[in-house]
Design a protein around this motif. Structure first.
Motif, PDB file in Angstrom:
ATOM      1  N   UNK A 113       0.904  -1.217  -0.010  1.00 26.19           N
ATOM      2  CA  UNK A 113      -0.102  -0.013   0.116  1.00 26.19           C
ATOM      3  C   UNK A 113       0.964   1.313   0.103  1.00 26.19           C
ATOM      4  N   UNK A 114       1.837   1.162   0.813  1.00 23.39           N
ATOM      5  CA  UNK A 114       2.870   2.540   0.930  1.00 23.39           C
ATOM      6  C   UNK A 114       3.464   2.549  -0.402  1.00 23.39           C
ATOM      7  N   UNK A 115       4.067   1.275  -1.212  1.00 20.33           N
ATOM      8  CA  UNK A 115       4.734   1.650  -2.306  1.00 20.33           C
ATOM      9  C   UNK A 115       3.594   2.200  -3.508  1.00 20.33           C
ATOM     10  N   UNK A 116       2.367   1.670  -3.344  1.00 18.89           N
ATOM     11  CA  UNK A 116       1.383   2.231  -4.634  1.00 18.89           C
ATOM     12  C   UNK A 116       1.175   3.687  -4.190  1.00 18.89           C
ATOM     13  N   UNK A 117       0.900   4.058  -2.971  1.00 17.46           N
ATOM     14  CA  UNK A 117       0.829   5.460  -2.757  1.00 17.46           C
ATOM     15  C   UNK A 117       1.863   6.338  -3.207  1.00 17.46           C
ATOM     16  N   UNK A 118       3.183   5.811  -2.964  1.00 18.33           N
ATOM     17  CA  UNK A 118       4.315   6.529  -3.457  1.00 18.33           C
ATOM     18  C   UNK A 118       4.280   6.877  -5.148  1.00 18.33           C
ATOM     19  N   UNK A 119       3.762   5.770  -5.951  1.00 27.54           N
ATOM     20  CA  UNK A 119       3.707   5.573  -7.137  1.00 27.54           C
ATOM     21  C   UNK A 119       2.900   6.574  -7.683  1.00 27.54           C
ATOM     22  N   UNK A 120       1.643   6.489  -7.163  1.00 26.53           N
ATOM     23  CA  UNK A 120       0.557   7.375  -7.368  1.00 26.53           C
ATOM     24  C   UNK A 120       0.858   8.980  -7.276  1.00 26.53           C
ATOM     25  N   UNK A 121       1.645   9.332  -6.161  1.00 25.60           N
ATOM     26  CA  UNK A 121       2.053  10.520  -5.888  1.00 25.60           C
ATOM     27  C   UNK A 121       3.061  10.914  -6.925  1.00 25.60           C
ATOM     28  N   UNK A 122       3.812  10.068  -7.676  1.00 28.28           N
ATOM     29  CA  UNK A 122       5.024  10.164  -8.919  1.00 28.28           C
ATOM     30  C   UNK A 122       4.131  10.410 -10.087  1.00 28.28           C
ATOM     31  N   UNK A 123       2.861  10.020  -9.972  1.00 30.30           N
ATOM     32  CA  UNK A 123       2.043   9.899 -11.258  1.00 30.30           C
ATOM     33  C   UNK A 123       2.361   8.859 -12.293  1.00 30.30           C
ATOM     34  N   UNK A 124       3.096   7.863 -11.612  1.00 39.50           N
ATOM     35  CA  UNK A 124       3.104   6.745 -12.467  1.00 39.50           C
ATOM     36  C   UNK A 124       1.674   5.664 -12.481  1.00 39.50           C
ATOM     37  N   UNK A 125       1.595   5.467 -13.809  1.00 36.19           N
ATOM     38  CA  UNK A 125       0.263   4.714 -14.116  1.00 36.19           C
ATOM     39  C   UNK A 125       0.738   3.436 -14.780  1.00 36.19           C
ATOM     40  N   UNK A 126       0.023   2.395 -14.388  1.00 37.50           N
ATOM     41  CA  UNK A 126      -0.096   1.086 -14.941  1.00 37.50           C
ATOM     42  C   UNK A 126      -1.166   0.512 -15.993  1.00 37.50           C
ATOM     43  N   UNK A 127      -0.879   0.855 -17.158  1.00 42.32           N
ATOM     44  CA  UNK A 127      -1.925   0.620 -18.333  1.00 42.32           C
ATOM     45  C   UNK A 127      -1.434  -0.652 -19.095  1.00 42.32           C
TER      46      UNK A 127
END
Length: 127
Positions: A113-127
């Motif tokens: 969850x912490x990792x996903x929140x960090x990625x979201x804050x950096x604007x990383x998307x997974x498509x």
């Protein structure tokens, strides 16, 4: 006649359930099952060692089975553990005084969850 009677008693004794690998024999006291063939079902199982399970199910709107049930077993201290549950389109939801609430997340889940929140804050998307 006595020989025949003794032979019958010996046969019954040999045919009786024997412990395997030092484990005790567990007898089934109840095993009731009803399946209507349309997705509706009920079952109840009970063994002489205190294990018991009961459940009933119906078809769900999303293709799943909606199940309500309970299971019980004997704890090491001799008390009975009981868990009631519902399983449906909203997942498996157990209820028991034995379960901690709120349910603590395991450390690996917290890290994800912490990792996903960090990625979201950096604007990383997974498509």
């Amino acid at each position: 006649m006595k020989f025949v009677l003794l032979a019958c008693l010996a046969a019954v004794a040999v045919a009786a359930p024997q412990p395997q690998d030092g484990r005790p024999v567990v007898l089934v006291l109840r095993d009731d099952r009803v399946d209507n063939g349309d997705g509706n079902f009920n079952y109840a199982f009970e063994a002489d060692n205190g294990i018991a399970v009961e459940a009933s199910g119906t078809p769900g709107v999303a293709g799943q089975s909606n199940i309500q049930g309970v299971y019980r077993y004997i704890l090491d201290d001799g008390s009975v553990a009981e868990v009631r549950y519902v399983a449906d389109e909203n997942g498996f939801r157990p209820e028991s005084p034995l379960l901690p609430t709120p349910h603590p997340l395991p450390l690996h889940a917290q890290e994800q969850i912490r990792f996903a929140e960090e990625q979201r804050a950096l604007g990383v998307t997974f498509e």
